[in-house]
Design an enzyme around this catalytic site. Structure first.
Site, PDB file in Angstrom:
ATOM      1  N   GLY A  18       0.797  -1.218   0.000  1.00 49.25           N
ATOM      2  CA  GLY A  18       0.000   0.000   0.000  1.00 49.25           C
ATOM      3  C   GLY A  18       0.828   1.266   0.000  1.00 49.25           C
ATOM      4  O   GLY A  18       0.480   2.257  -0.654  1.00 49.25           O
ATOM      5  N   THR A  19       1.933   1.268   0.727  1.00 47.72           N
ATOM      6  CA  THR A  19       2.774   2.463   0.806  1.00 47.72           C
ATOM      7  C   THR A  19       3.332   2.832  -0.560  1.00 47.72           C
ATOM      8  O   THR A  19       3.263   4.002  -0.977  1.00 47.72           O
ATOM      9  CB  THR A  19       3.925   2.252   1.804  1.00 47.72           C
ATOM     10  OG1 THR A  19       3.379   2.125   3.124  1.00 47.72           O
ATOM     11  CG2 THR A  19       4.897   3.428   1.772  1.00 47.72           C
ATOM     12  N   SER A  64      -3.559  -3.249  -0.534  1.00 39.96           N
ATOM     13  CA  SER A  64      -2.462  -4.078  -0.036  1.00 39.96           C
ATOM     14  C   SER A  64      -2.976  -5.467   0.304  1.00 39.96           C
ATOM     15  O   SER A  64      -4.080  -5.619   0.828  1.00 39.96           O
ATOM     16  CB  SER A  64      -1.838  -3.432   1.209  1.00 39.96           C
ATOM     17  OG  SER A  64      -0.755  -4.195   1.674  1.00 39.96           O
ATOM     18  N   HIS A  76      -1.778  -7.832   2.487  1.00 38.62           N
ATOM     19  CA  HIS A  76      -1.711  -8.419   3.837  1.00 38.62           C
ATOM     20  C   HIS A  76      -2.848  -7.994   4.755  1.00 38.62           C
ATOM     21  O   HIS A  76      -2.984  -8.516   5.864  1.00 38.62           O
ATOM     22  CB  HIS A  76      -0.353  -8.128   4.487  1.00 38.62           C
ATOM     23  CG  HIS A  76      -0.178  -6.727   4.981  1.00 38.62           C
ATOM     24  ND1 HIS A  76      -0.289  -6.394   6.311  1.00 38.62           N
ATOM     25  CD2 HIS A  76       0.124  -5.581   4.342  1.00 38.62           C
ATOM     26  CE1 HIS A  76      -0.063  -5.105   6.470  1.00 38.62           C
ATOM     27  NE2 HIS A  76       0.187  -4.579   5.281  1.00 38.62           N
ATOM     28  N   THR A 102      11.496  -7.062 -11.344  1.00 40.42           N
ATOM     29  CA  THR A 102      10.905  -8.366 -11.634  1.00 40.42           C
ATOM     30  C   THR A 102       9.704  -8.619 -10.731  1.00 40.42           C
ATOM     31  O   THR A 102       9.768  -8.431  -9.516  1.00 40.42           O
ATOM     32  CB  THR A 102      11.949  -9.485 -11.420  1.00 40.42           C
ATOM     33  OG1 THR A 102      13.062  -9.239 -12.283  1.00 40.42           O
ATOM     34  CG2 THR A 102      11.353 -10.849 -11.728  1.00 40.42           C
ATOM     35  N   CYS A 136       4.487   4.257  20.180  1.00 44.22           N
ATOM     36  CA  CYS A 136       5.237   4.293  21.434  1.00 44.22           C
ATOM     37  C   CYS A 136       6.734   4.177  21.153  1.00 44.22           C
ATOM     38  O   CYS A 136       7.180   3.191  20.581  1.00 44.22           O
ATOM     39  CB  CYS A 136       4.794   3.158  22.347  1.00 44.22           C
ATOM     40  SG  CYS A 136       3.042   3.213  22.762  1.00 44.22           S
TER      41      CYS A 136
END
Length: 380
Positions: free
Chosen positions: A71-72, A199, A201, A237, A325
């Site tokens: 996605g990024t 994305s 995942h 690739t 965090c």
């Protein structure tokens, strides 16, 4: 003690059928899809078949799908590719204050390069104002980039309505649909979007692969250079096993969208009912009507997020917050800041529970019971 994973919005476990399909491809198909010999053509065939599955899932053509590493990369390719392709027509971009950092940081980088970015505000439920959007739209606006559904609170945006407005405008319309793909029915033509990022995942596929939908005729300057893969739009690739696994995950998700929505809605209700039964003081963050059903963000009165997450982890409940965090300090969620303000208690006491594969009603109820026990023990 049975552990309960409630962080599917962060990443999801791979579906057994996806793992099986990928293992088969890895053992049998090893050619480079760009090679013209038989071994390469076999790889090209399974890659093309996978691409067709991905395209059909959003109502697109095969050649409108650009495979990416996730996605990024898809967000970056859409934003930088559009900005550089259209900068002669203007340098104004519209986005929101609650985008994923893959969009926010890309826009911030473009600001340093001389582009002007308008960051739309959201209300306390995380939804933009259409009036504010209309007022922000200018003749020199070249890109509108807005997420379909928020990864922290689940609120969805009026993507279809914005698409209708932009039909007769020069601006390219991009939506980050990473959190929504596989949960909501998406059709790029019904939504009137030009670019769409997803994305693998997030819907029980492998990590390291996603795609960018690029509507035919929409200009986009490549952001990576090398070979001529993806019709010269993304060098490198292709990851054939992951593409096949991604396609398998999409096939499964498409078959289960309606049943999953109903199931996740039930999980939300069961979790909230358990909190009410135990007289826990809480508020649900987000928009009740316009939401992704698998994301449940809750503010617990009197709790501190760091100790809360540690205790949930020790209790075998794996959830997350909107905060990063680092070194004992918390950088408040920019999403919650946009919704509630920088001094709001929601920044310090909100937990995101998100649902997905492997859960049951009994497990969700058990997770809620363990959450209640922690709140009763730790709440000020």
């Amino acid at each position: 003690m049975e552990t309960i994973y409630l962080d599917h919005a962060a990443t999801s476990p791979m579906h057994p059928e996806v793992i099986s399909e990928m293992a088969k491809i890895m053992s049998e198909i090893y050619g480079n899809p760009s090679s013209i010999h038989t071994v390469g053509r076999k790889a090209r065939k399974v890659l093309d078949d996978a691409r067709s599955v991905l395209a059909r899932a959003i109502g697109a053509k095969d050649n409108e799908i650009i495979l990416t590493s996730g996605g990024t990369e898809a967000d970056n390719a859409a934003i930088f590719g559009t900005a550089y392709a259209l900068k002669a027509k203007g340098k104004h971009i519209i986005t929101t204050k609650i985008e994923h950092h893959a969009v926010m940081h890309a826009c911030e980088k473009l600001e340093k390069e001389g582009f002007e970015v308008t960051y739309l505000s959201v209300d306390h439920t995380g939804r933009i104002s259409m009036d504010e959007f209309k007022n922000a739209l200018r003749d020199d606006t070249i890109l509108v980039t807005m997420m379909y559904g928020n990864n922290e609170v689940g609120t969805t945006q009026p993507i279809h309505e914005i698409g209708e407005i932009l039909k007769d405008h020069q601006a390219t319309f991009h939506t980050d649909a990473v959190q929504a793909f596989g949960i909501e029915k998406l059709d790029v033509n019904a939504l009137n979007v030009d670019l769409l990022s997803v994305s693998s995942h997030k819907l029980n596929g492998p990590k390291g692969i996603g795609f960018l939908y690029q509507r035919t005729g929409i200009p986009l300057i490549p952001t990576s250079f090398g070979g001529s893969q993806e019709k010269k739009r993304r060098a490198g690739t292709e990851n054939v096993p992951s593409a096949v696994g991604f396609a398998k995950a999409v096939e499964i998700a498409q078959q289960e969208i309606e049943s999953k929505q109903a199931k996740f809605k039930q999980y939300r209700q069961l979790f909230i009912e358990e909190l009410n039964k135990e007289n826990i003081s809480f508020e649900v963050n987000g928009n009740v009507e316009n939401t992704l059903q698998h994301v449940l963000n809750i503010s617990f009165k009197g709790m501190e997020v760091e100790s809360f997450l540690v205790n949930l982890d020790m209790a075998g409940v794996y959830a997350s917050s909107g905060s990063a965090c680092t070194a004992g300090s918390i950088d408040p969620s920019h999403v919650l800041v946009a919704m509630f303000g920088r001094d709001a208690e929601e920044l310090r006491n909100s937990i995101r529970f998100s649902f997905g594969l492997g859960l049951s009603e009994d497990l969700v109820i058990e997770a809620a019971k363990r959450t209640c026990e922690i709140v009763k023990r730790l709440a000020n």
